[in-house]
Scaffold this active site. Structure first.
Site, mmCIF file in Angstrom:
data_model
loop_
_atom_site.group_PDB
_atom_site.id
_atom_site.type_symbol
_atom_site.label_atom_id
_atom_site.label_comp_id
_atom_site.label_asym_id
_atom_site.label_seq_id
_atom_site.Cartn_x
_atom_site.Cartn_y
_atom_site.Cartn_z
ATOM 1 N N ASP A 76 0.894 -1.156 -0.257
ATOM 2 C CA ASP A 76 0.052 0.031 -0.101
ATOM 3 C C ASP A 76 0.844 1.245 -0.036
ATOM 4 O O ASP A 76 1.929 1.250 0.572
ATOM 5 C CB ASP A 76 -0.974 0.102 1.279
ATOM 6 N N GLU A 109 1.164 -0.787 -5.045
ATOM 7 C CA GLU A 109 0.202 0.413 -5.574
ATOM 8 C C GLU A 109 0.858 1.580 -5.569
ATOM 9 O O GLU A 109 1.259 2.295 -4.501
ATOM 10 C CB GLU A 109 -0.866 0.569 -4.502
#
Length: 729
Positions: free
Chosen positions: A408, A461
């Site tokens: 993330d 990401e």
């Protein structure tokens, strides 16, 4: 020998009973003083204490030295060994095993590799580990707190009294073996910082199990090894090249996929029984879970974890999560976890100022505070922090057989000026805005995952144009296997949200992604981030009346499945959830009673089936040789067509009509003559569409003087995408 020679110094006694001694092992337990063994113990509430060997032989009664419970005495021993006490007071008697009569569990090689920052199984050494040690069953605790004056293990079993079980300091790693304690024991660490301040009780950074929120204690986990049944799956996984293998990912938030009738969460075992067969039946290859590391706040969805090593207790214990992964593997599904090494919350029981200093985070708020999320940023340049995070990634692969981590907020890690104004950030040593320490950390963790776990993969990401995110480290890349294609998502959803009559002016939103489609190994993500915080569901992004919304969404999903790149779809969008996603409740499964919603679900299942069964649609997802435009510039009609190819496989034509106007006899250049079967048509009645098409197939005829050798006249249903597979010349 005089009494004064063997008795503890009065200052040491006062420091022990006040909980201020920095080296309790130098005072308590067994000590050879000039050839005489002396035993000292601190047992609050005791009025008398008698010492015994493990075989039951009595060693004698100890002399009280301090009314708070400090006892000492000479004992007839010839060597160091574990000691048991019988303590008494007016209320009764109880047994105490002396943790200070044991030697250290960690050894010099642990010290060396931990100090070097190269230890790759820290999770076997730090945290709480139930074990047999020197003939007694108990639990070994170890924690990194280099600036602490004193660290103690506390819990209900010692009345949360930090004076009772202070730990041994080994170069900043504090450890103690406490007999008898085992599975299910609640504990935290009480830490006295460098300035003498007592810190709020801290959860164990390496805790592999934690209490259910709002409680925050760590839990000694069951040491019983899990019995895996996925050997065949793991062997097959090791041989896969995921760039050339179908990857269709179902992104799931476990707490809101489905709920109990009373609104409670499903357990890991219930999710294994319900979610796993559902995802397998839908044809997905992987389930991606929003973070399941322990976290205190449900609306964070797990993206602000306080227990990186502990599967959240919301759904059960760690063995339950292992059973979930095992069930997924048995069904042929991989499991991907969202992982958050970018930042951590500042909850007082967590990592923030862990030992009274900025230990895991940067001290300078220009480097250590995240303005977007009010969280702390890891100090990636500190080797112990890098090792903590690297080991955490390896732990999930090792202990739970997971197949991948989706990392993330990578962009926030890579840029020192991320979400900061001039003057609010500290340049690197070259004066630039690249976080060189974070780059080194990401390269290290990716290299170790790919080295140790064949067939596993890492996904970034990353929302910027940082070069080489999915390039190997040895070429200067970050070393990820895949990168989320945020540009594809933003551009195409912006196009789809426009009324069809305006789309001709924004045609490039659908074609621009092919300019860079093969610059990285991409995953095309329609994730939770696109259906929350006022963005609405995927269905409500689509323009027009209800029929057009569904038709647009069906056409768009098929466009995405036909586009180069791996696929990811957030839960609920596969059946066109109408409401924006909320973690507060389950998806609206009752919608499947409506034909349009059931039709969407059928379409996604069929898209997955086509994607998996047709090599042309997946084998060259990451290679330009697998894609070629047929029609890329028909802005006036908002029609796009391309061919997908793979070595030795029949080609597949993908064609989308993004207007509500049906087009009959639409001429499409074709790569070869012959019969092309209509493999999928999003307007089919089976999907609650208008049920128009090409009667199952089209014929491509040879043409002269054109760029392509053949041409076909195709009926394009309104707001629809077709897959046509070459069948025969």
């Amino acid at each position: 020998m005089s009494k004064e020679d063997w008795q503890a110094d009065g200052r040491d006694v006062e420091a022990i009973v006040s909980g201020r001694h920095s080296n309790a092992f130098s005072v308590l337990g067994l000590h050879d003083i000039a050839g005489t063994w002396v035993l000292r113990a601190f047992i609050p509430h005791a009025e008398s204490v008698t010492a015994f060997k493990l075989d039951g032989a009595e060693l004698g009664r100890l002399t009280p030295r301090h009314p708070a419970g400090f006892f000492e005495g000479k004992v007839p021993l010839d060597r160091r060994q574990p000691i048991r006490y019988l303590a008494r007071n007016a209320g009764g008697e109880w047994t105490v095993f002396d943790p200070y009569s044991f030697g250290p569990v960690l050894g010099p090689m642990d010290d060396y590799y931990i100090g070097e920052g190269s230890h790759l199984r820290l999770f076997d050494k730090l945290g709480a580990h139930e074990m047999e040690f020197e003939g007694i069953h108990g639990t070994h605790f170890a924690v990194w707190a280099p600036n602490a004056q004193r660290v103690s293990v506390v819990g209900p079993w010692n009345e949360w009294d930090g004076r009772r079980h202070p730990m041994r300091n080994r170069n900043g790693i504090w450890e103690v073996f406490i007999p008898v304690l085992g599975t299910g024991t609640l504990y935290k660490y009480e830490i006295i910082g460098p300035n003498g301040q007592v810190m709020p009780l801290k959860a164990d950074p390496f805790a592999r199990q934690a209490e259910l929120r709002p409680r925050t204690a760590s839990v000694v986990p069951d040491p019983t090894p899990f019995t895996w049944t996925d050997q065949k799956y793991m062997e097959e996984r090791a041989a896969r090249d995921w760039r050339r293998t179908p990857m269709s990912i179902y992104e799931v938030h476990l707490g809101s996929w489905r709920r109990q009738p009373d609104g409670g969460f499903l357990s890991y075992d219930q999710l294994a029984e319900q979610l796993v067969p559902y995802a397998a039946d839908m044809g997905y290859t992987h389930i991606e879970l929003l973070p399941i590391s322990e976290h205190p706040y449900d609306p964070s969805w797990g993206y602000q974890p306080t227990g990186l090593y502990a599967p959240t207790a919301r759904f059960g214990d760690p063995a339950g999560f292992a059973r979930f992964v095992d069930a997924a593997h048995e069904a042929g599904l991989g499991v991907i976890l969202d992982w958050v090494p970018a930042h951590f919350p500042t909850d007082e029981h967590g990592l923030s100022h862990f030992d009274g200093t900025a230990l895991y985070e940067h001290a300078d708020p220009r480097q250590g505070f995240h303005p977007d999320w009010n969280t702390a940023i890891y100090n990636f340049g500190r080797q112990e922090v890098s090792s903590f995070l690297t080991n955490n990634a390896l732990y999930w692969f090792d202990a739970f057989h997971i197949d991948g981590l989706r990392v993330d907020a990578v962009a926030s890690m890579l840029y020192l000026d991320y979400s900061r104004q001039p003057g609010e950030w500290v340049p690197n040593k070259h004066g630039g805005n690249q976080n060189l320490e974070a780059v080194a950390f990401l390269q290290r963790v990716n290299e170790e995952v790919y080295r140790q776990f064949p067939g596993a993969f890492m996904i970034a990401e990353e929302s910027t144009s940082w070069p080489g995110v999915s390039a190997p480290v040895y070429t200067g890349g970050l070393g990820f296997g895949f990168k989320w294609n945020m540009g594809f998502m933003n551009d195409t959803l912006r196009f789809m949200s426009r009324e069809a009559i305006h789309r001709r002016y924004h045609h490039g939103d659908m074609t621009f992604g092919l300019v860079y489609a093969f610059s990285e190994n991409f995953v095309l993500p329609i994730s939770h981030d696109e259906v929350v915080h006022g963005k609405g569901s995927l269905l409500t992004k689509m323009p027009g009346d209800d029929w057009q919304k569904f038709a647009n969404m069906r056409a768009y999903l098929a466009f995405m499945w036909g586009h180069p790149g791996k696929k990811l779809l957030f839960m609920g969008q596969e059946f066109a959830q109408r409401e924006e996603w909320s973690e507060d409740g389950a998806l609206d499964w009752w919608l499947l009673d409506a034909p349009a919603h059931e039709g969407m679900r059928r379409l996604v299942a069929d898209l997955n089936a086509a994607y998996r069964s047709l090599p042309a649609l997946h084998e060259c997802d990451c290679e330009p040789d697998g894609f070629e435009w047929l029609i890329g510039n028909d802005q006036a009609n908002s029609v796009l067509a391309w061919v997908r190819k793979a070595p030795g496989a029949d080609p597949v034509l993908v064609i989308s009509n993004f207007t509500p106007v049906p087009r009959s006899g639409y001429k499409v250049p074709m790569p070869q003559t012959g019969r092309w079967v209509e493999r999928l048509n999003t307007d089919a009645g089976w999907y609650a569409g208008g049920n128009t098409g090409n009667q199952g197939a089209v014929i491509a005829y040879a043409v002269e003087g054109q760029h392509w050798p053949a041409e076909a006249e195709i009926y394009l249903p309104p707001l629809a995408t077709l897959f046509l597979k070459f069948e025969a010349a």
